[in-house]
Design an enzyme around this catalytic site. Structure first.
Site, mmCIF file in Angstrom:
data_model
loop_
_atom_site.group_PDB
_atom_site.id
_atom_site.type_symbol
_atom_site.label_atom_id
_atom_site.label_comp_id
_atom_site.label_asym_id
_atom_site.label_seq_id
_atom_site.Cartn_x
_atom_site.Cartn_y
_atom_site.Cartn_z
ATOM 1 N N ALA A 109 3.013 -5.944 -4.992
ATOM 2 C CA ALA A 109 1.750 -6.073 -5.726
ATOM 3 C C ALA A 109 0.818 -6.993 -4.941
ATOM 4 O O ALA A 109 1.248 -7.631 -3.977
ATOM 5 C CB ALA A 109 2.004 -6.658 -7.117
ATOM 6 N N LYS A 110 -0.420 -7.058 -5.310
ATOM 7 C CA LYS A 110 -1.362 -8.026 -4.737
ATOM 8 C C LYS A 110 -2.574 -8.067 -5.651
ATOM 9 O O LYS A 110 -2.844 -7.094 -6.370
ATOM 10 C CB LYS A 110 -1.803 -7.590 -3.329
ATOM 11 N N GLY A 111 -3.305 -9.155 -5.618
ATOM 12 C CA GLY A 111 -4.500 -9.220 -6.444
ATOM 13 C C GLY A 111 -5.262 -10.480 -6.185
ATOM 14 O O GLY A 111 -4.951 -11.228 -5.245
#
Ligand code: NAD
Length: 420
Positions: A109-111
């Site tokens: 994931a990334k954000g």
């Protein structure tokens, strides 16, 4: 950070193209292929913030969850101006392959938030972070999606995440990694990426039939990753001949005194590397990439090794401390030159492996001894290195192709076992 000023286009990124090549090599059936090429969830939130000057600001915030076949989504939160959904999709995809290469039970994931944290007061940053967690709340969780620090975020931001999440869902310090030690973080997390890069460099040098002692290493970036890698390599006898930051670089043919540069930085945290090193030649920041060295460690930003400079690089081993430092075109040029590349998804996995160890301890409600943490870190990274080398040998490919093949194969296997 998006390379150059162009809008980020993940379809042409190095990650995407190597992923596609691995899918081809493994002959993955079309329907599964589409799943592996796209993210599971892409969320965008608008976060209002009443600034201290009375104005009302609005920020775009993102979380991309790419794949969870092998375990909960895992990836950093980046607070940086100009970040985009496309960039986060690519980084979340790369995280998926990184956790799979390391064989730790996470997905990717990334954000983050499109903001300039330097323009916000600490109090404003705290409100903005906690508001982000309010919105993210139902998507994240210790068994669902676990954020960590990335560009523009630090252990204090992780502490605010623990507080905001725990207030609503009950005390859970395993909701984030990279926390302060007082909240269940581990001291080893800070240096783990750089130390992992140094271990990988040692193994790559040995695989090339050389001795690390006396090997000349150039390091681009003297931040968290670059400085820890330089310190470890110097301690192991390598000659760290060049280091740079965004505006300056220094070179010394028989090796810089890295310990004294780090000591000096404790007194002058804002100093440029050219102000930290005495008795060293000055280079421009970019010259560190092409200076006379056996090993190059790009540990700054993405896209710095590209078709304009790939031919001029003299190092025969490149260990990617940064995420996506080389473009696809550069990678091809370097492969033709016979340069050995240790790809980012393997080379800088030390940080996420340390995060895994932190999370595992938090889930157990138990703190491991430092020696056990170090031992586990080394064991996991060495297994990843060996798996990629074996695959490269079996397939007759470079390390990057092999790392993607190992990773995609593991994610596909998990996905197929779970069913749809
Ligand atoms: P950092 O902010 O601590 O340090 C970055 C360094 O790069 C600084 O010395 C800065 O001056 C320098 N720099 C910035 N722009 C530059 C440029 N154009 N040319 C030369 N130097 C430049 O960041 P970090 O945590 O060390 O991360 C570095 C890279 O490693 C990033 O790509 C990051 O995504 C990646 N990474 C970091 C971790 C981690 O645990 N910190 C884990 C995996 C990957």
């Amino acid at each position: 950070m998006s390379p150059g000023d162009e809008p980020y286009d993940c379809r042409t990124s190095c990650n995407r193209r190597f992923l596609t090549a691995a899918l081809d090599r493994l002959g993955i059936e079309d329907e599964v292929r589409q799943l592996l090429l796209s993210s599971y969830c892409e969320a965008r939130f608008e976060l209002p913030l009443r600034r201290e000057d009375g104005s009302l600001a609005r920020y775009n915030a993102y979380r991309v969850q790419y794949d969870q076949s092998r375990g909960p989504f895992k990836g950093g939160l980046r607070f940086h101006e100009g970040v985009s959904m496309d960039e986060f999709c690519d980084l979340a995809s790369a995280m998926t392959w990184k956790t799979a290469v390391a064989d730790i039970p996470f997905g990717g994931a990334k954000g983050g938030i499109d903001c300039n944290p330097a323009e916000l007061s600490r109090a404003e940053l705290e409100v903005l972070t906690k508001r982000f967690v309010e919105r993210l709340g139902p998507m994240i969780g210790p068994a669902r999606d676990i954020p960590a620090p990335d560009m523009g975020t630090d252990e204090q931001v992780m502490a605010w995440i623990v507080e905001a999440y725990s207030k609503r869902y009950g005390n859970r310090n395993s909701i984030a990694t990279g926390k302060p030690v007082a909240l269940g973080g581990i001291a080893e997390r800070t240096g783990a990426t750089g130390e992992g890069v140094a271990k990988m460099t040692g193994w790559a040098v040995a695989a090339a039939g050389r001795d690390l002692a006396g090997t000349r290493v150039a390091v681009q970036g003297f931040g968290s990753v670059g400085s820890h890698a330089a310190r470890c390599l110097s301690a192991k006898g390598a000659a760290v001949v060049a280091v740079s930051d965004s505006t300056s670089a220094v070179y010394r043919g028989d090796g810089l005194d890295i310990e004294s540069m780090l000591d000096e930085r404790r007194h002058q945290p804002e100093a440029r590397v050219s102000e930290l090193a005495v008795d060293a030649d000055r280079l421009t920041a970019n010259e560190v990439l092409t200076c006379d060295a056996d090993v190059l460690i790009p540990a700054a930003v993405g896209g710095v090794i590209n078709e304009d400079n790939a031919d001029s690089l003299t190092a025969t081993i490149i260990v990617e401390g940064a995420n996506l430092p080389a473009t696809y075109e550069a990678d091809r040029i370097l492969a033709e030159k016979g340069t050995r590349m240790v790809p980012d998804i393997l080379a800088n996995a030390g940080g996420v492996v340390a995060s895994y160890i932190e999370w595992a301890q938090n889930r157990q409600g138990y703190r491991w001894r430092s020696a056990r943490v170090e031992q586990e870190l080394e064991r996991i990274l060495e297994n990843a290195w060996t798996a990629v080398c074996n695959r490269a040998r079996a397939d007759g490919t470079g390390m990057r192709s092999a790392a993607y093949t190992v990773a995609v194969d593991r994610v596909r296997t998990a996905m197929m076992l779970r069913g749809f």
